[in-house]
Scaffold this active site. Structure first.
Site, PDB file in Angstrom:
ATOM      1  NE  ARG A  81      -3.905   0.564   1.810  1.00 12.43           N
ATOM      2  CZ  ARG A  81      -5.151   0.637   2.297  1.00 12.43           C
ATOM      3  NH1 ARG A  81      -5.413   1.390   3.342  1.00 12.43           N
ATOM      4  NH2 ARG A  81      -6.130  -0.042   1.742  1.00 12.43           N
ATOM      5  CB  CYS A 110     -13.913   1.020  -0.167  1.00 12.07           C
ATOM      6  SG  CYS A 110     -13.405   2.750  -0.007  1.00 12.07           S
TER       7      CYS A 110
END
Ligand code: CP
Ligand code: NVA
Length: 308
Positions: free
Chosen positions: A105, A260
């Site tokens: 990430r 999300c």
């Protein structure tokens, strides 16, 4: 055989992605029935590099590796040599000597691509400034579980033309559904990503027009990680783009709402939207675990026949 990476949804064929979604549903059912008895990766390790915050992504990948009989290593850029300037390619080569798979990430998608180019083990994009493909696996899985095939259905993205929006565009291409994107002027998705989707994606600026007769509605925060200083400016620009119960009433009766997460109640969604039965965000979040298990399995073993 060349190492398979998963940097965007375009890194797998439509058929591979459909198989992956079905496999995720199978893996989920087996887990619910039998517990974590499927352990195809004993002693395998996943390096998880985080340069941004996370709850769902970290917990789902770490749990996936534990269930599979393996182990995940949480590597923050704050306490690794990456944070002190060790080149990304050197880090990729070193990790390839020791671990079986890597998840990253980070901010720059180009940086992720550089890492993958130097890695001899599979690399998974766990969110960059440009894409969040793992979230779309869980989102399409959730939609499929609840409503069957998503082909030729209509999804609506309300809000920023950000990393999630770009992955929704790729999902429309790969899974064959229509996508309406509704954003304020100046916050459109990247033109090249939009253009590649052809007429499966349309761009609108009126939320009511966008959600009319929709099968699925989704949104995301107005300021993503790294845009914190733009929060106030964005709150003004996006004020007319909140998703609330009245807006969902314009969609089909069986519409689903996805987010999300994390969500900002009172901003991109109303205070109560996540309590509405049309919102299926907890199932969506839980599906991160199952979808990413199917992804790990796919990258390490290829498509697995049903029945395993
Ligand atoms: N949706 C998502 O990726 O959540 P986290 O930032 O908590 O990982
Ligand atoms: N667009 C958001 C998604 C978080 C999961 C961000 O990048 O911060």
């Amino acid at each position: 055989m060349a190492t398979r990476h998963f940097l965007t949804l375009m890194d797998a064929s439509p058929e591979e992605l459909s198989n992956l979604i079905q496999r995720a549903i199978t893996i989920k059912h087996a887990l619910k029935l039998e517990g974590p008895t499927y352990t195809p990766f004993p002693n395998h390790t996943m390096a998880m590099i985080f340069e941004k915050s996370s709850t769902r992504t970290r917990v789902s990948f770490e749990t996936a590796m534990a269930h599979f009989g393996g182990h995940a290593l949480f590597l923050s850029s704050r306490d690794t040599q990456l944070g002190r300037g060790e080149p990304i390619g050197d880090t990729a080569r070193v990790l390839s000597e020791m671990v079986d798979i890597v998840m990253i990430r980070t901010f720059s998608h180009a940086g992720l691509e550089s890492f993958a180019a130097a890695s001899s083990v599979p690399v998974i994009n766990a969110l960059t400034d440009d894409y969040h493909p793992c979230q779309l696996l869980a989102d399409v899985m959730t939609w499929t579980e609840l409503r069957g095939s998503v082909k030729d259905k209509t999804a609506v993205w309300i809000g920023d033309g950000n990393n999630m929006c770009h992955s929704w565009i790729n999902a429309a291409r790969q899974f064959g559904f229509r996508l309406r994107i509704c954003c304020p002027e100046g916050y459109e998705p990247r033109q090249d990503i939009l253009a590649a989707a052809g007429d499966s994606v349309t761009l609108l600026h009126d939320p009511v027009e966008a959600v009319t007769d929709a099968d699925l509605v989704t949104t995301d925060v107005w300021a993503s990680m790294g845009q914190e200083e733009e929060q106030a400016k964005r709150a003004t620009a996006f004020a007319d783009f909140q998703v609330n119960e009245a807006l969902l009433d314009r969609a089909h009766d069986d519409v689903l709402f996805l987010h999300c997460l994390p969500a900002h109640r009172g901003e991109e969604i109303s205070d109560t939207l996540l309590d509405d039965p049309r919102a299926v965000v907890w199932q969506e979040a839980g599906n991160r675990l199952h979808a990413q298990k199917a992804l790990i399995e796919f990258l390490l073993l290829g498509n697995v026949e049903e029945g395993q």
